[in-house]
Motif scaffolding. Sequence first.
Motif, PDB file in Angstrom:
ATOM      1  N   ALA A 110       0.843  -1.201   0.000  1.00  0.00           N
ATOM      2  CA  ALA A 110       0.000   0.000   0.000  1.00  0.00           C
ATOM      3  C   ALA A 110       0.874   1.245   0.000  1.00  0.00           C
ATOM      4  N   ASP A 111       0.484   2.218  -0.778  1.00  0.00           N
ATOM      5  CA  ASP A 111       1.192   3.493  -0.854  1.00  0.00           C
ATOM      6  C   ASP A 111       0.801   4.324   0.373  1.00  0.00           C
ATOM      7  N   GLN A 112       1.771   4.604   1.223  1.00  0.00           N
ATOM      8  CA  GLN A 112       1.502   5.325   2.479  1.00  0.00           C
ATOM      9  C   GLN A 112       1.001   6.737   2.221  1.00  0.00           C
ATOM     10  N   SER A 113       1.471   7.356   1.160  1.00  0.00           N
ATOM     11  CA  SER A 113       0.999   8.700   0.818  1.00  0.00           C
ATOM     12  C   SER A 113      -0.491   8.675   0.470  1.00  0.00           C
ATOM     13  N   ASP A 114      -0.893   7.669  -0.298  1.00  0.00           N
ATOM     14  CA  ASP A 114      -2.314   7.531  -0.647  1.00  0.00           C
ATOM     15  C   ASP A 114      -3.163   7.258   0.586  1.00  0.00           C
ATOM     16  N   LEU A 115      -2.644   6.443   1.495  1.00  0.00           N
ATOM     17  CA  LEU A 115      -3.384   6.151   2.731  1.00  0.00           C
ATOM     18  C   LEU A 115      -3.580   7.418   3.561  1.00  0.00           C
ATOM     19  N   CYS A 116      -2.544   8.210   3.689  1.00  0.00           N
ATOM     20  CA  CYS A 116      -2.665   9.474   4.439  1.00  0.00           C
ATOM     21  C   CYS A 116      -3.665  10.407   3.765  1.00  0.00           C
ATOM     22  N   THR A 117      -3.643  10.437   2.447  1.00  0.00           N
ATOM     23  CA  THR A 117      -4.580  11.281   1.705  1.00  0.00           C
ATOM     24  C   THR A 117      -6.014  10.841   1.971  1.00  0.00           C
ATOM     25  N   LEU A 118      -6.268   9.536   1.909  1.00  0.00           N
ATOM     26  CA  LEU A 118      -7.621   9.032   2.158  1.00  0.00           C
ATOM     27  C   LEU A 118      -8.059   9.305   3.600  1.00  0.00           C
ATOM     28  N   ARG A 119      -7.137   9.124   4.555  1.00  0.00           N
ATOM     29  CA  ARG A 119      -7.480   9.407   5.958  1.00  0.00           C
ATOM     30  C   ARG A 119      -7.809  10.887   6.143  1.00  0.00           C
ATOM     31  N   GLY A 120      -7.012  11.751   5.547  1.00  0.00           N
ATOM     32  CA  GLY A 120      -7.283  13.187   5.622  1.00  0.00           C
ATOM     33  C   GLY A 120      -8.621  13.532   5.008  1.00  0.00           C
ATOM     34  N   PHE A 121      -8.934  12.914   3.883  1.00  0.00           N
ATOM     35  CA  PHE A 121     -10.212  13.149   3.206  1.00  0.00           C
ATOM     36  C   PHE A 121     -11.373  12.680   4.082  1.00  0.00           C
TER      37      PHE A 121
END
Length: 183
Positions: A110-121
Amino acid sequence: MTSQTFKNRMLAVALFVTASVCGHAQQFSMQALIEQSLSKIQQPTPEALLNCVAELKRIEVMFPDSIQPKHQVALQSLVFSVTNPHAPQTENLLAEAQQTIMKMEQMKNADQSDLCTLRGFLYMVRIVQNPAQNGRRYYLEVMQNYEKALKLNPENQLAKQLQQKFFEGMKQQTESRTSATDQ
């Protein structure tokens, strides 16, 4: 004897090539299905978004070890929720998006940057649902997740766009409170 060895090697090569082609074809077919589903939301009406999420969930079931369908399910669920914060389906979609993000966190690739983006969203949607109550509660979570996403991948366009939207929304909220206080 050498012909038997040769045949075994050729069989091994043929199996390897077939497996590679099948794996690539499966990846291509998954990508094609995702693109087909996403193409249906050119006009993001609530119905089109809900249908897209349902199709993406079916694709996710077909490819359970793939991150991309999960990412798209979570993302499109959040898009629906932010544009329809008080719709009856929103709470279920948010809960499912959160579960999907948690599943993605357990996947090694999993791309950690994408995960952070989804969590922020996800936290941003919570603020949109009830700014007075959730703004103070989730503001820092949104900021930290977008900042971390961009620190991990400065080229993450979704994180940049969502962070910009968040700043704009906070500025509007601040301006509307200031003008309401001035009156």
